[in-house]
Motif scaffolding. Structure first.
Motif, mmCIF file in Angstrom:
data_model
loop_
_atom_site.group_PDB
_atom_site.id
_atom_site.type_symbol
_atom_site.label_atom_id
_atom_site.label_comp_id
_atom_site.label_asym_id
_atom_site.label_seq_id
_atom_site.Cartn_x
_atom_site.Cartn_y
_atom_site.Cartn_z
ATOM 1 N N UNK A 85 9.058 14.750 8.865
ATOM 2 C CA UNK A 85 8.238 14.091 9.424
ATOM 3 C C UNK A 85 6.821 14.375 8.756
ATOM 4 N N UNK A 86 6.656 15.342 7.878
ATOM 5 C CA UNK A 86 5.445 15.721 7.254
ATOM 6 C C UNK A 86 5.309 14.750 6.009
ATOM 7 N N UNK A 87 6.388 13.939 5.563
ATOM 8 C CA UNK A 87 6.202 12.992 4.730
ATOM 9 C C UNK A 87 5.536 11.578 5.548
ATOM 10 N N UNK A 88 4.288 11.340 4.804
ATOM 11 C CA UNK A 88 3.600 10.431 5.492
ATOM 12 C C UNK A 88 4.193 9.236 5.892
ATOM 13 N N UNK A 89 5.041 8.645 5.024
ATOM 14 C CA UNK A 89 5.880 7.397 5.099
ATOM 15 C C UNK A 89 7.039 7.344 6.132
ATOM 16 N N UNK A 90 7.296 8.651 6.707
ATOM 17 C CA UNK A 90 8.481 8.797 7.605
ATOM 18 C C UNK A 90 7.998 8.604 9.206
ATOM 19 N N UNK A 91 8.541 7.404 9.783
ATOM 20 C CA UNK A 91 8.174 7.409 11.135
ATOM 21 C C UNK A 91 9.049 8.023 12.257
ATOM 22 N N UNK A 92 10.226 8.150 11.751
ATOM 23 C CA UNK A 92 11.427 9.145 12.493
ATOM 24 C C UNK A 92 12.690 9.574 11.818
ATOM 25 N N UNK A 93 13.008 10.556 12.327
ATOM 26 C CA UNK A 93 14.105 11.220 11.433
ATOM 27 C C UNK A 93 15.253 11.840 12.526
ATOM 28 N N UNK A 94 16.588 11.530 12.211
ATOM 29 C CA UNK A 94 17.563 11.842 12.807
ATOM 30 C C UNK A 94 18.314 13.048 11.839
ATOM 31 N N UNK A 95 18.113 14.410 12.253
ATOM 32 C CA UNK A 95 18.519 15.402 11.480
ATOM 33 C C UNK A 95 19.464 16.367 12.077
ATOM 34 N N UNK A 96 20.738 16.560 11.312
ATOM 35 C CA UNK A 96 22.016 17.359 11.606
ATOM 36 C C UNK A 96 22.026 18.289 10.857
ATOM 37 N N UNK A 97 22.014 19.660 11.381
ATOM 38 C CA UNK A 97 22.439 20.915 11.145
ATOM 39 C C UNK A 97 23.895 21.238 11.267
ATOM 40 N N UNK A 98 24.799 21.445 10.334
ATOM 41 C CA UNK A 98 26.234 21.698 10.444
ATOM 42 C C UNK A 98 26.387 23.256 10.212
ATOM 43 N N UNK A 99 27.231 23.755 10.820
ATOM 44 C CA UNK A 99 27.375 25.367 10.852
ATOM 45 C C UNK A 99 28.830 25.545 10.903
ATOM 46 N N UNK A 100 29.715 25.114 9.662
ATOM 47 C CA UNK A 100 31.013 24.932 9.503
ATOM 48 C C UNK A 100 31.784 26.337 9.452
ATOM 49 N N UNK A 101 30.769 27.443 9.261
ATOM 50 C CA UNK A 101 31.668 28.718 9.600
ATOM 51 C C UNK A 101 31.032 29.562 10.671
ATOM 52 N N UNK A 102 30.795 28.806 11.624
ATOM 53 C CA UNK A 102 30.253 29.384 12.943
ATOM 54 C C UNK A 102 31.236 30.358 13.537
ATOM 55 N N UNK A 103 30.758 31.716 13.950
ATOM 56 C CA UNK A 103 31.818 32.824 14.456
ATOM 57 C C UNK A 103 32.349 32.304 15.618
ATOM 58 N N UNK A 104 33.538 31.601 15.601
ATOM 59 C CA UNK A 104 34.170 30.887 16.710
ATOM 60 C C UNK A 104 35.594 31.472 16.734
ATOM 61 N N UNK A 105 36.291 31.851 17.715
ATOM 62 C CA UNK A 105 37.654 32.651 17.471
ATOM 63 C C UNK A 105 38.633 31.439 17.515
ATOM 64 N N UNK A 106 38.338 30.269 17.381
ATOM 65 C CA UNK A 106 39.480 29.286 17.503
ATOM 66 C C UNK A 106 39.144 28.331 16.151
ATOM 67 N N UNK A 107 40.289 27.571 15.974
ATOM 68 C CA UNK A 107 40.465 26.814 14.769
ATOM 69 C C UNK A 107 39.371 25.570 15.229
ATOM 70 N N UNK A 108 38.484 25.312 14.308
ATOM 71 C CA UNK A 108 37.720 24.294 14.443
ATOM 72 C C UNK A 108 37.145 23.464 13.043
ATOM 73 N N UNK A 109 36.746 22.205 13.326
ATOM 74 C CA UNK A 109 36.072 21.943 12.042
ATOM 75 C C UNK A 109 34.781 21.918 11.546
#
Length: 122
Positions: A85-109
């Motif tokens: 949003x610091x970009x002056x031309x950007x009116x909105x943003x949809x931002x996703x952060x993926x953490x594919x190696x999160x410390x979860x004790x089950x199989x997940x994608x």
């Protein structure tokens, strides 16, 4: 309706997480950003100065991911969205952060957090 520029699958190694080993060893994070803006001026001028230079934005986003550690990917997503949003031309943003190696004790994608900031067609 606004136009979109999408940057998907930006990968960088960060040291974010609540566990000591996450901070010590680090892990890969993947960022997807959908920027909402009017691309008509850039299309008319054919000048990168009239749009978002997505290569330079990617550099800044990677600096945030590889920079100061935070506990939560919610916090990381908020910082990344603010940079978009610091970009002056950007009116909105949809931002996703993926953490594919999160410390979860089950199989997940994937584990991800998506934030929507500014104005957008959501």
């Amino acid at each position: 309706m606004r136009d979109r520029i999408t940057l998907r699958g930006l990968r960088a190694r960060g040291r974010h997480g609540v566990f000591d080993f996450e901070r010590r060893e680090g892990q890969d994070f993947v960022v997807d950003a959908v920027l909402h803006l009017d691309t008509a001026p850039a299309a008319a001028s054919d000048d990168v100065g009239d749009t978002v230079h997505y290569g330079l934005l990617a550099d800044r986003l990677v600096r945030i991911v590889t920079g100061e550690p935070v506990n939560l990917i919610e916090t990381l997503a908020e910082r990344l969205a603010a940079e978009c949003l610091a970009e002056s031309l950007v009116a909105g943003v949809e931002l996703t952060v993926h953490k594919p190696s999160a410390p979860i004790e089950h199989e997940f994608e994937d584990v991800s957090v998506t934030v929507r900031r500014g104005t957008g067609p959501w």
